[in-house]
Design a protein around this motif. Sequence first.
Motif, PDB file in Angstrom:
ATOM      1  N   THR A  42       0.820  -1.212   0.000  1.00 48.70           N
ATOM      2  CA  THR A  42       0.000   0.000   0.000  1.00 48.70           C
ATOM      3  C   THR A  42       0.854   1.261   0.000  1.00 48.70           C
ATOM      4  O   THR A  42       0.594   2.190  -0.755  1.00 48.70           O
ATOM      5  CB  THR A  42      -0.946   0.026   1.214  1.00 48.70           C
ATOM      6  OG1 THR A  42      -0.189  -0.087   2.409  1.00 48.70           O
ATOM      7  CG2 THR A  42      -1.954  -1.100   1.137  1.00 48.70           C
ATOM      8  N   VAL A  43       1.868   1.327   0.837  1.00 40.13           N
ATOM      9  CA  VAL A  43       2.691   2.528   0.963  1.00 40.13           C
ATOM     10  C   VAL A  43       3.872   2.478   0.019  1.00 40.13           C
ATOM     11  O   VAL A  43       4.254   3.488  -0.565  1.00 40.13           O
ATOM     12  CB  VAL A  43       3.173   2.693   2.431  1.00 40.13           C
ATOM     13  CG1 VAL A  43       4.062   3.892   2.565  1.00 40.13           C
ATOM     14  CG2 VAL A  43       1.982   2.784   3.364  1.00 40.13           C
ATOM     15  N   GLY A  44       4.465   1.336  -0.141  1.00 40.51           N
ATOM     16  CA  GLY A  44       5.639   1.191  -0.999  1.00 40.51           C
ATOM     17  C   GLY A  44       6.918   1.180  -0.176  1.00 40.51           C
ATOM     18  O   GLY A  44       6.916   1.369   1.032  1.00 40.51           O
ATOM     19  N   LEU A  45       8.009   0.955  -0.862  1.00 35.61           N
ATOM     20  CA  LEU A  45       9.309   0.934  -0.198  1.00 35.61           C
ATOM     21  C   LEU A  45       9.859   2.345  -0.076  1.00 35.61           C
ATOM     22  O   LEU A  45       9.673   3.169  -0.967  1.00 35.61           O
ATOM     23  CB  LEU A  45      10.295   0.090  -0.999  1.00 35.61           C
ATOM     24  CG  LEU A  45      10.065  -1.410  -1.017  1.00 35.61           C
ATOM     25  CD1 LEU A  45      11.033  -2.063  -1.987  1.00 35.61           C
ATOM     26  CD2 LEU A  45      10.232  -1.989   0.350  1.00 35.61           C
ATOM     27  N   PRO A  46      10.584   2.639   1.006  1.00 34.79           N
ATOM     28  CA  PRO A  46      11.249   3.938   1.076  1.00 34.79           C
ATOM     29  C   PRO A  46      12.399   3.996   0.071  1.00 34.79           C
ATOM     30  O   PRO A  46      12.899   2.975  -0.401  1.00 34.79           O
ATOM     31  CB  PRO A  46      11.768   4.000   2.513  1.00 34.79           C
ATOM     32  CG  PRO A  46      11.729   2.616   3.029  1.00 34.79           C
ATOM     33  CD  PRO A  46      10.736   1.861   2.228  1.00 34.79           C
ATOM     34  N   ASP A  47      12.803   5.217  -0.261  1.00 35.78           N
ATOM     35  CA  ASP A  47      13.848   5.396  -1.272  1.00 35.78           C
ATOM     36  C   ASP A  47      15.167   4.742  -0.876  1.00 35.78           C
ATOM     37  O   ASP A  47      15.897   4.244  -1.729  1.00 35.78           O
ATOM     38  CB  ASP A  47      14.077   6.880  -1.541  1.00 35.78           C
ATOM     39  CG  ASP A  47      12.909   7.505  -2.284  1.00 35.78           C
ATOM     40  OD1 ASP A  47      12.185   6.752  -2.969  1.00 35.78           O
ATOM     41  OD2 ASP A  47      12.732   8.724  -2.170  1.00 35.78           O
ATOM     42  N   TRP A  48      15.491   4.727   0.419  1.00 34.75           N
ATOM     43  CA  TRP A  48      16.775   4.167   0.836  1.00 34.75           C
ATOM     44  C   TRP A  48      16.821   2.649   0.681  1.00 34.75           C
ATOM     45  O   TRP A  48      17.885   2.057   0.700  1.00 34.75           O
ATOM     46  CB  TRP A  48      17.108   4.563   2.265  1.00 34.75           C
ATOM     47  CG  TRP A  48      16.112   4.108   3.291  1.00 34.75           C
ATOM     48  CD1 TRP A  48      15.017   4.773   3.740  1.00 34.75           C
ATOM     49  CD2 TRP A  48      16.121   2.868   4.000  1.00 34.75           C
ATOM     50  NE1 TRP A  48      14.346   4.031   4.674  1.00 34.75           N
ATOM     51  CE2 TRP A  48      15.004   2.856   4.863  1.00 34.75           C
ATOM     52  CE3 TRP A  48      16.967   1.757   3.994  1.00 34.75           C
ATOM     53  CZ2 TRP A  48      14.708   1.790   5.691  1.00 34.75           C
ATOM     54  CZ3 TRP A  48      16.667   0.700   4.842  1.00 34.75           C
ATOM     55  CH2 TRP A  48      15.549   0.729   5.678  1.00 34.75           C
ATOM     56  N   MET A  49      15.675   2.004   0.480  1.00 36.64           N
ATOM     57  CA  MET A  49      15.669   0.551   0.306  1.00 36.64           C
ATOM     58  C   MET A  49      15.709   0.134  -1.164  1.00 36.64           C
ATOM     59  O   MET A  49      15.888  -1.037  -1.470  1.00 36.64           O
ATOM     60  CB  MET A  49      14.433  -0.058   0.959  1.00 36.64           C
ATOM     61  CG  MET A  49      14.496  -0.113   2.464  1.00 36.64           C
ATOM     62  SD  MET A  49      13.069  -0.916   3.181  1.00 36.64           S
ATOM     63  CE  MET A  49      13.353  -2.604   2.715  1.00 36.64           C
ATOM     64  N   LYS A  50      15.545   1.080  -2.075  1.00 43.39           N
ATOM     65  CA  LYS A  50      15.520   0.747  -3.493  1.00 43.39           C
ATOM     66  C   LYS A  50      16.936   0.698  -4.043  1.00 43.39           C
ATOM     67  O   LYS A  50      17.814   1.432  -3.613  1.00 43.39           O
ATOM     68  CB  LYS A  50      14.689   1.775  -4.254  1.00 43.39           C
ATOM     69  CG  LYS A  50      13.223   1.719  -3.873  1.00 43.39           C
ATOM     70  CD  LYS A  50      12.436   2.713  -4.652  1.00 43.39           C
ATOM     71  CE  LYS A  50      10.976   2.666  -4.202  1.00 43.39           C
ATOM     72  NZ  LYS A  50      10.178   3.702  -4.829  1.00 43.39           N
ATOM     73  N   VAL A  51      17.136  -0.165  -5.024  1.00 47.61           N
ATOM     74  CA  VAL A  51      18.432  -0.299  -5.657  1.00 47.61           C
ATOM     75  C   VAL A  51      18.551   0.791  -6.716  1.00 47.61           C
ATOM     76  O   VAL A  51      17.670   0.953  -7.562  1.00 47.61           O
ATOM     77  CB  VAL A  51      18.586  -1.693  -6.298  1.00 47.61           C
ATOM     78  CG1 VAL A  51      19.914  -1.809  -7.024  1.00 47.61           C
ATOM     79  CG2 VAL A  51      18.449  -2.767  -5.251  1.00 47.61           C
ATOM     80  N   ALA A  52      19.638   1.546  -6.668  1.00 47.28           N
ATOM     81  CA  ALA A  52      19.844   2.628  -7.632  1.00 47.28           C
ATOM     82  C   ALA A  52      20.234   2.040  -8.974  1.00 47.28           C
ATOM     83  O   ALA A  52      21.083   1.153  -9.068  1.00 47.28           O
ATOM     84  CB  ALA A  52      20.922   3.577  -7.131  1.00 47.28           C
ATOM     85  N   GLY A  53      19.615   2.551 -10.018  1.00 48.53           N
ATOM     86  CA  GLY A  53      19.972   2.135 -11.366  1.00 48.53           C
ATOM     87  C   GLY A  53      19.534   0.736 -11.717  1.00 48.53           C
ATOM     88  O   GLY A  53      20.161   0.082 -12.546  1.00 48.53           O
ATOM     89  N   GLN A  54      18.496   0.266 -11.117  1.00 48.66           N
ATOM     90  CA  GLN A  54      18.033  -1.078 -11.407  1.00 48.66           C
ATOM     91  C   GLN A  54      17.350  -1.078 -12.772  1.00 48.66           C
ATOM     92  O   GLN A  54      16.434  -0.313 -13.024  1.00 48.66           O
ATOM     93  CB  GLN A  54      17.058  -1.549 -10.332  1.00 48.66           C
ATOM     94  CG  GLN A  54      16.560  -2.954 -10.537  1.00 48.66           C
ATOM     95  CD  GLN A  54      15.611  -3.381  -9.434  1.00 48.66           C
ATOM     96  OE1 GLN A  54      15.253  -2.589  -8.577  1.00 48.66           O
ATOM     97  NE2 GLN A  54      15.193  -4.612  -9.449  1.00 48.66           N
ATOM     98  N   THR A  55      17.824  -1.915 -13.657  1.00 48.35           N
ATOM     99  CA  THR A  55      17.231  -2.014 -14.985  1.00 48.35           C
ATOM    100  C   THR A  55      16.816  -3.450 -15.226  1.00 48.35           C
ATOM    101  O   THR A  55      17.429  -4.397 -14.716  1.00 48.35           O
ATOM    102  CB  THR A  55      18.225  -1.585 -16.074  1.00 48.35           C
ATOM    103  OG1 THR A  55      19.364  -2.441 -16.005  1.00 48.35           O
ATOM    104  CG2 THR A  55      18.651  -0.140 -15.893  1.00 48.35           C
TER     105      THR A  55
END
Length: 65
Positions: A42-55
């Motif tokens: 519902t809320v989503g992941l915070p930015d610090w948990m996301k992988v940068a440049g994930q393609t």
Amino acid sequence: MNQLRWLMRAKRWAQNPPSAKRVKFVFAIIAACLALYAVEKTVGLPDWMKVAGQTHPKIRPAEQP
């Protein structure tokens, strides 16, 4: 013979079932996991948990001869 092992475990569990306290503990853990999953969806992941440049690789269909 994995099925035989599971049958033996089920037999032991039927003879000596877990206590009510342990059953409540397991259900509490399952409920906590489901709550975390619901919050993530519902809320989503915070930015610090996301992988940068994930393609994601682009998959091309196979060439027809």
